[in-house]
Design an enzyme around this catalytic site. Structure first.
Site, PDB file in Angstrom:
ATOM      1  N   THR A   1      38.017 -23.804  -6.815  1.00 48.21           N
ATOM      2  CA  THR A   1      38.070 -23.257  -5.452  1.00 48.21           C
ATOM      3  C   THR A   1      38.234 -24.419  -4.493  1.00 48.21           C
ATOM      4  O   THR A   1      37.658 -25.481  -4.695  1.00 48.21           O
ATOM      5  CB  THR A   1      36.769 -22.519  -5.081  1.00 48.21           C
TER       6      THR A   1
ATOM      7  N   GLU B   1      36.326 -16.778  -7.999  1.00 49.24           N
ATOM      8  CA  GLU B   1      35.233 -16.422  -8.906  1.00 49.24           C
ATOM      9  C   GLU B   1      35.405 -15.025  -9.500  1.00 49.24           C
ATOM     10  O   GLU B   1      34.700 -14.653 -10.438  1.00 49.24           O
ATOM     11  CB  GLU B   1      33.887 -16.468  -8.151  1.00 49.24           C
TER      12      GLU B   1
ATOM     13  N   LYS C   1      22.877 -15.342  13.563  1.00 46.68           N
ATOM     14  CA  LYS C   1      21.643 -14.593  13.323  1.00 46.68           C
ATOM     15  C   LYS C   1      20.772 -14.676  14.574  1.00 46.68           C
ATOM     16  O   LYS C   1      20.091 -15.666  14.799  1.00 46.68           O
ATOM     17  CB  LYS C   1      20.934 -15.151  12.092  1.00 46.68           C
TER      18      LYS C   1
ATOM     19  N   TRP D   1      22.358  -9.511  13.102  1.00 42.68           N
ATOM     20  CA  TRP D   1      23.523 -10.326  12.797  1.00 42.68           C
ATOM     21  C   TRP D   1      24.690  -9.968  13.714  1.00 42.68           C
ATOM     22  O   TRP D   1      24.964  -8.794  13.969  1.00 42.68           O
ATOM     23  CB  TRP D   1      23.951 -10.113  11.341  1.00 42.68           C
TER      24      TRP D   1
END
Ligand code: AMP
Length: 534
Positions: free
Chosen positions: A181, A325, A433, A438
Site C-alpha cells: 500500500t 488489504e 471529533k 464526529w
C-alpha cells in the site's frame, strides 16, 4: 465433499481448456499485439521454465515493474503457477520506497519494462539480493540495465521448455502475490495474497450481484497492474474467458476511447480521474461505445461524473470500493431489485454511495469499540472480514494497529443505511471529533468547494479547550474571486448543522499536498494546532 484446493492452477487449466480461441489485445509502443489464450498459455509455461532455469527456488519473490501489457499478464500467471510469489511494484513510488519494497519483499528477480529501467538507476547498488533482471521489450538494450546480469525476455521465452508440469495440488493457502500500500506516513505496508483468497475473489468478480464478469465481456483494465493486481481483473478475465484489452504504457484518454471503440470493450475499470478525462473526449466528439459497465473506484466518484455517464452518454456507471488489504473488491454500488422503483433522485443517490457489501464478506460499523446502528447517519469505522481480506501486514510490526479480533480495521469512516448501503465520509485520522460527536471533514470540504468562489478547501480537526477538537477550514479562492468568511459559513449553514461549522476559516494561497496530490492534512494540523486553544 471433495477438498480440491482453490488455487490458480484450477483457474488457468479451466481457462486453457475452455477458451483457447479467446483473444488478448495489447497496446504497445510499436502498435498492437494480438494473440489467443492458447499462445498465451504456452508462453506462460515457457516463462515459468525460463525462471526455473535461472535458478529461482520455490517460494521466492519475483518483482515486476511494468505497465499493463501481455508480457505482464504472462508474469501474473507464470510466477504463482510455479509456486513463486508475484510482487507487482508500483512504478510511481518515490525512490526510497521503491528500494524499500524490493528489499522488504526480498525479490530475487525483477521483470522490468525496458523504458522503466532508469527507475532502478539510483538504487541498483542497494539491492544485493536481486540476482537477475529480465528486460521486457521487443529488442531491449541490455547494457542499459543498472543491475546485471540482465536477460531479454523474448530470448528466454524462445529458448525455454513449454512442457513444465505445474502442481495441480498446490496448497490453497500458499502465497501467490504481494502488493504494497502506498503510505502517507512511514514505509509502505505489504499485503500477501493467497491462492485461495485470489480464487474466491475471482468468483466474487463473476457474481451477477456485482460486476458479473463473463466470457461475453471484453475487459479493459485501465487501473494499473501494479495496483492491487489491477483490482483482480486480469486474473478474473482469464478465468472467465473474457477478451482482454491491455492499454500499455501511459495511455491518454484518447487512446482509451480509441481502444474501447475498436475492440468493442464492454467493461472498463479505473479511478475517477481516468473517467473525467474520458468524459472530456466523449463530450467533444461522441462515439458509439459497447460499454455495459464503467467501473470506478480508488477514491470517491463525484455524483456529477456518474450523471454525465449515465444521463449524458447512456453508459452504465458503477461505483465500487476496496483497498489493497481486500484484494480489493469490498462493495459495489448497484441498485437492489427491491429498490428499482424508487424515484430517479434516490437511485442516483444510491449509485453515488460506495455500495453494498460483496457476498462472501462480512462488515461492521464500529464506534468507540461498540457496533454502531445502520441508520445511514451514525458514523463509525468500517471493519471487514472474509476469505479475500488480509489478516496481517507482511513481516511488519504495524499489524496490531490495523487488525482486531479477526477483523480488518479499514481506517475508513462510514455510515451504513438500513438497506446496507455503505457511504464513506472520511479517513479515521481525518474525522473531526468534537465533544464525542464526529464531523466529516470530507463533507465540509466538498460543500466549501461547491461555492463558486472556492478553488480548493481542506478541513482539519485542531485541539480545542472545551470540545477536544473543532474543525478549522482552509480555503484557496479562485483567481479574481472574493468571498468573506461569513459568506462561506452561511453557505455551509444551508447543508450542515451549527455544530458542524468550522470555528475559523483561513485563506491560503495553496493547500500543501503529498507527492500523489492528496491534501497533506498532517502539515496543516501541525502548523495550526494552537490556533483555537490560545
Ligand atoms: P489503496 O489500498 O491504495 O487502494 O487505497 C484504499 C483506500 O482508498 C480506501 O481505504 C479508501 O480510503 C479509498 N477508496 C477506495 N475506493 C474508494 C471509493 N470508491 N470511494 C472513496 N474512497 C475510496
Amino acid at each position: 465433499m471433495m477438498h480440491t484446493p482453490l488455487n490458480l492452477y484450477g483457474l488457468f487449466k479451466y481457462s486453457q481448456q475452455m477458451y483457447p480461441e479467446q483473444w488478448i489485445v495489447s497496446r504497445g509502443p510499436d502498435g498492437q499485439h494480438r494473440y489467443q489464450y492458447r499462445q498465451f498459455g504456452e508462453r506462460v509455461r515457457r516463462l515459468s521454465s525460463a525462471l526455473r532455469a535461472l535458478g529461482v527456488q520455490p517460494g521466492e519473490r519475483i518483482g515486476t515493474i511494468a505497465w499493463n501489457d501481455y508480457r505482464h499478464l504472462e508474469a501474473y500467471f507464470a510466477i504463482p503457477l510455479m509456486g513463486n510469489v508475484l510482487h507487482t511494484i508500483n512504478l510511481r513510488l518515490p525512490t526510497d520506497h521503491l528500494r524499500y519494497v524490493i528489499h522488504h519483499a526480498g525479490d530475487r528477480v525483477l521483470l522490468v519494462d525496458e523504458a522503466l529501467l532508469p527507475l532502478l538507476r539510483p538504487i541498483g547498488e542497494q539491492l544485493p539480493h536481486v540476482r537477475a533482471v529480465i528486460v521486457l521489450g521487443d529488442h531491449p538494450n541490455l547494457t542499459q540495465s543498472p543491475l546485471q546480469p540482465a536477460y531479454a525476455y523474448e530470448d528466454l521465452i524462445a529458448q525455454a521448455d513449454p512442457g513444465i508440469a505445474y502442481d495441480p495440488d498446490m496448497p490453497e493457502d500458499a502465497p501467490l502475490g504481494i502488493c504494497y500500500t502506498s503510505a502517507t506516513t512511514g514505509n509502505p505496508k505489504g499485503v500477501m495474497y493467497s491462492h485461495r483468497g485470489l480464487y474466491l475473489h475471482t468468483l466474487g468478480i463473476g457474481m451477477v450481484n456485482g460486476i458479473a464478469l463473463s466470457d461475453a465481456d471484453t475487459v479493459l483494465p485501465v487501473v494499473p497492474m501494479f495496483h492491487v493486481n489491477a483490482w483482480g481483473l486480469p486474473h478474473a478475465a482469464v478465468a472467465f474467458g473474457a477478451k482482454i484489452v491491455l492499454p500499455g504504457p501511459q495511455p491518454t484518454p484518447q487512446d482509451l476511447v480509441d481502444l474501447m471503440k475498436q475492440e468493442a470493450v464492454t467493461l472498463s475499470a479505473g479511478v475517477p480521474t481516468v473517467w473525467l478525462g474520458v468524459a472530456q473526449i466523449l463530450e467533444k466528439s461522441p462515439v458509439p461505445l459497447a460499454l455495459r459497465m464503467v467501473l470506478c473506484g480508488g477514491s470517491a466518484a463525484p455524483p456529477a461524473l456518474i450523471r454525465t455517464y449515465e444521463e449524458g452518454f447512456h453508459i452504465p456507471f458503477t461505483h465500487a470500493y476496496g483497498m489493497t488489504e481486500t484484494t480489493p473488491l469490498a462493495t459495489v454500488a448497484r441498485v437492489k431489485g427491491t429498490l428499482r422503483d424508487r424515484p430517479a433522485e434516490d437511485i442516483a443517490n444510491l449509485k453515488s454511495t460506495q455500495g453494498l457489501l460483496t457476498l462472501g464478506l462480512d462488515m461492521r460499523l464500529v464506534r468507540d469499540g461498540q457496533d454502531a446502528p445502520w441508520d445511514g447517519e451514525t458514523m463509525g469505522e468500517l471493519w471487514l472480514r472474509g476469505p479475500w481480506v488480509a489478516d496481517e501486514y507482511y513481516d511488519d510490526a504495524r499489524t496490531p494497529m490495523s487488525f482486531e479480533d479477526g477483523w480488518l480495521k479499514t481506517g475508513d469512516i462510514a455510515t451504513i443505511d438500513p438497506e446496507g448501503y455503505v457511504r464513506l465520509v472520511d479517513r479515521a485520522k481525518d474525522v473531526v471529533k468534537s465533544g464525542g460527536e464526529w464531523i466529516s471533514s470530507v463533507d465540509l470540504e466538498n460543500a466549501l468547494m461547491a461555492h463558486p468562489a472556492v478553488f480548493e478547501a481542506a478541513v482539519v480537526g485542531v485541539p480545542h479547550p472545551k470540545w477536544d477538537e473543532r474543525p478549522l477550514a482552509f480555503v484557496v479562492l479562485k483567481p479574481g474571486k472574493t468571498a468573506a468568511k461569513e459568506e462561506l459559513l452561511e453557505h455551509l449553514g444551508q447543508y450542515y448543522p451549527r455544530w458542524w461549522m468550522p470555528d475559523d476559516i483561513l485563506f491560503l494561497s495553496e493547500i500543501p499536498k503529498t507527492t500523489v496530490g492528496k491534501f497533506l492534512k498532517r502539515a496543516l494540523r501541525d502548523q495550526y494546532q494552537g490556533h483555537l486553544s490560545s
